[in-house]
Design a protein around this motif. Structure first.
Motif, PDB file in Angstrom:
ATOM      1  N   TRP A 126       0.699  -1.130   0.099  1.00 42.67           N
ATOM      2  CA  TRP A 126      -0.052  -0.054   0.026  1.00 42.67           C
ATOM      3  C   TRP A 126       0.712   1.427   0.001  1.00 42.67           C
ATOM      4  O   TRP A 126       0.746   2.148  -0.642  1.00 42.67           O
ATOM      5  CB  TRP A 126      -0.888   0.061   1.403  1.00 42.67           C
ATOM      6  CG  TRP A 126      -1.387   1.252   1.916  1.00 42.67           C
ATOM      7  CD1 TRP A 126      -1.104   1.835   2.935  1.00 42.67           C
ATOM      8  CD2 TRP A 126      -2.051   2.264   1.276  1.00 42.67           C
ATOM      9  NE1 TRP A 126      -1.449   3.043   2.994  1.00 42.67           N
ATOM     10  CE2 TRP A 126      -2.071   3.440   2.047  1.00 42.67           C
ATOM     11  CE3 TRP A 126      -2.848   2.308  -0.167  1.00 42.67           C
ATOM     12  CZ2 TRP A 126      -2.771   4.576   1.721  1.00 42.67           C
ATOM     13  CZ3 TRP A 126      -3.800   3.706  -0.249  1.00 42.67           C
ATOM     14  CH2 TRP A 126      -3.598   4.679   0.557  1.00 42.67           C
ATOM     15  N   SER A 206       0.898   7.850   3.272  1.00 40.41           N
ATOM     16  CA  SER A 206       0.380   6.664   3.447  1.00 40.41           C
ATOM     17  C   SER A 206       0.933   5.712   4.646  1.00 40.41           C
ATOM     18  O   SER A 206       0.313   5.006   5.184  1.00 40.41           O
ATOM     19  CB  SER A 206       0.812   5.747   2.289  1.00 40.41           C
ATOM     20  OG  SER A 206       2.345   5.879   2.035  1.00 40.41           O
ATOM     21  N   ALA A 222      -8.815  -0.581   5.042  1.00 41.76           N
ATOM     22  CA  ALA A 222      -8.764  -0.363   3.353  1.00 41.76           C
ATOM     23  C   ALA A 222      -9.820   0.897   2.771  1.00 41.76           C
ATOM     24  O   ALA A 222      -9.565   1.625   2.076  1.00 41.76           O
ATOM     25  CB  ALA A 222      -9.028  -1.650   2.586  1.00 41.76           C
ATOM     26  N   ALA A 225      -8.071   4.145   4.078  1.00 39.96           N
ATOM     27  CA  ALA A 225      -6.917   4.270   3.182  1.00 39.96           C
ATOM     28  C   ALA A 225      -7.359   4.642   1.808  1.00 39.96           C
ATOM     29  O   ALA A 225      -6.837   5.820   1.250  1.00 39.96           O
ATOM     30  CB  ALA A 225      -6.042   3.195   2.952  1.00 39.96           C
TER      31      ALA A 225
END
Length: 343
Positions: A126, A206, A222, A225
């Motif tokens: 990610w 991030s 998720a 994010a």
């Protein structure tokens, strides 16, 4: 509280001054963005990185605002990624080198004791993807900086909710530094962010999300994010889709990003940035609400649907793909502009 305000103010002013000072050395050294019709110096990102790290470490050194567990390591790793980006700005590193370096840095900061091995591997992936898509967002004057500021405030709010005061201060300082940089990067830009600043921004934001969501379930994590970087992900998805359909190299630069297509619809360069900045604000607010727990994961589905709709609509907007300008010609243009500047 008072230190946070003072630190943010200092970061804004220092970055504005340092970015202005680095402009001429960047032009003289040829560290410029050759995608532009006029050479754009790229050391503005170095100013953002230097000031963010300086102010954050000053708080740690004086113990006025300690960074907390893992945040110092995160800042060092982000600075290392920025150094890799600076090398890419100067000497044009291969993409695989940038990806590998970013992955190594990400692997060094993920809190595996809270994420587990499998979750840690997902977190590394990610961070790498988010860093790269944020680099791709630096295709229009003021866009990466505007989205970065909005995202930093959202990530900082999530950190504050988790009582990660050190991380929240770092993100507020980073947002202020980007704001100082935007004084020179708003259209028409006088200095650019470059790979140094864009990779640093994507990595720091991030990785901060990974820190604040460590220990939570993968599904809501998720969702949060994605909401925080939805605009950058939509831009990357549009570019990849267009280039695959057109059978063009994925890594070759071209005017086929979100802002380019919005301008083809009649928006001015600042207008396109303001519109995308507003979209980022909406998605970031949705991500913060999901993180706090005031709503379920449904807002993330609305954000995803909006991103898909945006990509499909802009996919039908025609753009012109110009022939790439040779590097020798671009260097000659830089030297000519310097001769005119020096009289």
């Amino acid at each position: 509280m008072l230190y946070g305000i003072a630190a943010a103010t200092a970061a804004l002013l220092l970055t504005a001054v340092l970015a202005a000072l680095l402009r001429v050395p960047a032009l003289r050294a040829g560290v410029v963005d050759r995608r532009c019709r006029r050479p754009l110096p790229l050391l503005g990102g170095l100013a953002v990185v230097a000031v963010t790290c300086l102010v954050a470490w000053t708080g740690e050194w004086t113990r006025v605002a300690p960074l907390g567990d893992g945040v110092g390591r995160l800042l060092v790793a982000a600075a290392a990624v920025a150094a890799l980006g600076l090398v890419a700005d100067v000497w044009r590193l291969r993409g695989r080198v940038v990806v590998a370096g970013t992955a190594v840095a990400a692997a060094c900061v993920v809190p595996y004791d809270e994420t587990g091995v499998a979750g840690g591997a997902l977190a590394v992936g990610w961070i790498v993807v988010a860093s790269l898509v944020f680099r791709g967002l630096d295709h229009a004057d003021g866009l990466a900086g505007t989205v970065g500021v909005v995202t930093a405030f959202g990530a900082g709010a999530c950190a504050a909710v988790e009582v990660m005061d050190g991380l929240a201060v770092v993100l507020s300082v980073f947002a202020a530094a980007l704001t100082g940089f935007l004084m020179h990067n708003w259209h028409p830009a006088r200095v650019g962010l470059g790979a140094c600043g864009s990779l640093f921004s994507g990595f720091l934001l991030s990785a901060s999300v990974v820190f604040t969501r460590a220990g939570y379930a993968i599904g809501p994590t998720a969702a949060v994010a994605f909401c925080l970087v939805a605009v950058a992900v939509a831009d990357a998805a549009l570019v990849v889709l267009v280039r695959l359909l057109g059978r063009r190299p994925l890594l070759r630069r071209g005017p086929d990003h979100l802002a380019h297509r919005l301008r083809r619809l009649g928006l001015t360069p600042p207008g396109a940035v303001v519109l995308l900045g507003f979209c980022s604000f909406v998605t970031v607010v949705a991500g913060v609400l999901v993180h706090v727990g005031w709503v379920g994961e449904k807002p993330a589905l609305w954000v995803a649907g909006g991103a898909v709709l945006l990509v499909l609509v802009l996919l039908r907007v025609p753009v012109r793909i110009p022939v790439q300008q040779p590097r020798r010609m671009a260097s000659t243009q830089v030297r000519s502009q310097l001769r005119v500047r020096n009289g």
